[in-house]
Design an enzyme around this catalytic site. Structure first.
Site, short mmCIF file in Angstrom:
data_model
loop_
_atom_site.label_atom_id
_atom_site.label_comp_id
_atom_site.label_asym_id
_atom_site.label_seq_id
_atom_site.Cartn_x
_atom_site.Cartn_y
_atom_site.Cartn_z
N HIS A 73 -6.05 -3.35 18.67
CA HIS A 73 -6.59 -4.70 18.88
C HIS A 73 -5.48 -5.64 19.30
O HIS A 73 -4.30 -5.32 19.18
CB HIS A 73 -7.21 -5.22 17.58
CG HIS A 73 -6.19 -5.40 16.49
ND1 HIS A 73 -5.83 -4.36 15.67
CD2 HIS A 73 -5.43 -6.45 16.14
CE1 HIS A 73 -4.88 -4.79 14.83
NE2 HIS A 73 -4.62 -6.06 15.10
N HIS A 76 -0.13 -9.26 22.45
CA HIS A 76 0.34 -7.88 22.36
C HIS A 76 -0.64 -7.03 21.56
O HIS A 76 -1.35 -7.54 20.70
CB HIS A 76 1.71 -7.81 21.70
CG HIS A 76 1.67 -8.12 20.22
ND1 HIS A 76 1.58 -9.40 19.74
CD2 HIS A 76 1.67 -7.30 19.14
CE1 HIS A 76 1.53 -9.37 18.42
NE2 HIS A 76 1.58 -8.09 18.02
P1 ATP Z 1 -0.28 -3.36 7.53
O1 ATP Z 1 -0.05 -4.77 7.06
O2 ATP Z 1 -0.92 -2.48 6.52
O3 ATP Z 1 0.92 -2.74 8.12
P2 ATP Z 1 -1.62 -4.62 9.74
O4 ATP Z 1 -0.42 -5.48 9.88
O5 ATP Z 1 -2.20 -4.02 10.96
O6 ATP Z 1 -1.37 -3.44 8.72
P3 ATP Z 1 -2.75 -6.95 8.61
O7 ATP Z 1 -1.47 -7.26 7.92
O8 ATP Z 1 -4.02 -7.22 7.91
O9 ATP Z 1 -2.79 -5.44 9.05
O10 ATP Z 1 -2.73 -7.76 9.99
C1 ATP Z 1 -3.84 -7.80 10.85
C2 ATP Z 1 -3.37 -8.20 12.22
O11 ATP Z 1 -2.78 -9.50 12.18
C3 ATP Z 1 -2.30 -7.30 12.81
O12 ATP Z 1 -2.47 -7.27 14.22
C4 ATP Z 1 -1.00 -7.99 12.47
O13 ATP Z 1 0.01 -7.69 13.39
C5 ATP Z 1 -1.41 -9.44 12.57
N1 ATP Z 1 -0.62 -10.27 11.65
C6 ATP Z 1 -0.35 -10.00 10.36
N2 ATP Z 1 0.36 -10.98 9.79
C7 ATP Z 1 0.54 -11.93 10.73
C8 ATP Z 1 1.18 -13.20 10.77
N3 ATP Z 1 1.79 -13.73 9.70
N4 ATP Z 1 1.17 -13.87 11.93
C9 ATP Z 1 0.55 -13.38 13.01
N5 ATP Z 1 -0.08 -12.19 13.05
C10 ATP Z 1 -0.08 -11.46 11.93
#
Ligand code: ATP
Ligand code: MG
Length: 182
Positions: free
Chosen positions: A43, A125
């Site tokens: 995504h 990205h």
């Molecule tokens: P994990 O945290 O288990 O490694 P993940 O990062 O894919 O998995 P989430 O942390 O729920 O899952 O994040 C969901 C999406 O939002 C991902 O695309 C992640 O890169 C993005 N994301 C997470 N934290 C932030 C943030 N602080 N700012 C911007 N984007 C974020």
């Protein structure tokens, strides 16, 4: 106790685009090593909300429905790495104006409603690999063409082997005026 949900707005590919992206991810992963993202989880994040009281999700749906965006084409042609090379991603050479407008419009509307969102400039990205061990090639070959006609609200279930995602709402992005439909 208030139930909380981890949510974010994203572009979610259909099966064909996800398959093309996953093919690119596998080729890049062969070079970088690390943890390849799941095909059904690929995504592009538009706005990350994090943990929200379940009751706030309805406000997010209303906000999404009030957005006035337009459909656009996204060409995922570039690859790169962040966080000292650990996160490998694919993105466009430059974000299409309609994509930047959607992400900025969402961020502005969210802030106006009291949601805290990322203040760093939007960087379009799709994460392909985590914990990469070597750098990716600079280009995605062949590039992945994605006709974006909707955006989604996604719930994230974070587990020990990475997050699982659940699309909990979708809103259409109409074709821009003057675009011949066919
Ligand atoms: P994990 O945290 O288990 O490694 P993940 O990062 O894919 O998995 P989430 O942390 O729920 O899952 O994040 C969901 C999406 O939002 C991902 O695309 C992640 O890169 C993005 N994301 C997470 N934290 C932030 C943030 N602080 N700012 C911007 N984007 C974020
Ligand atoms: Mg995360």
């Amino acid at each position: 106790m208030t139930e909380r949900q981890r949510v974010f707005f994203a572009l979610w590919p259909d099966a064909a685009v996800a398959a093309a992206l996953y093919g690119a991810a596998r080729r890049i992963h062969a070079q970088t090593g690390g943890r390849l993202m799941r095909r059904d989880g690929l995504h592009l994040t538009l706005a990350f909300l994090g943990e929200q009281p379940a009751g706030r999700v309805e406000a997010l749906r209303r906000l999404a429905a009030s957005m006035t965006g337009e459909a656009f084409e996204l060409l995922l042609s570039h690859a790169g790495a962040w966080q000292r090379g650990r996160i490998v991603w694919s993105g466009p050479g430059a974000a299409p104006p309609a994509l930047a407008a959607l992400a900025e419009g969402l961020a502005g509307a969210l802030r106006a409603q009291g949601f805290e969102v990322e203040r760093r400039p939007f960087a379009a990205h799709v994460t392909l690999v985590r914990n990469a061990l070597a750098p990716p090639p600079p280009e995605v070959e062949p590039p992945v063409r994605w006709l974006v006609g909707e955006f989604a609200l996604v719930r994230s279930h974070v587990g020990t082997d990475g997050a699982r995602y659940e699309v909990i709402g979708r809103w259409p992005l109409p074709a821009p005026d003057g675009d011949a439909a066919g």
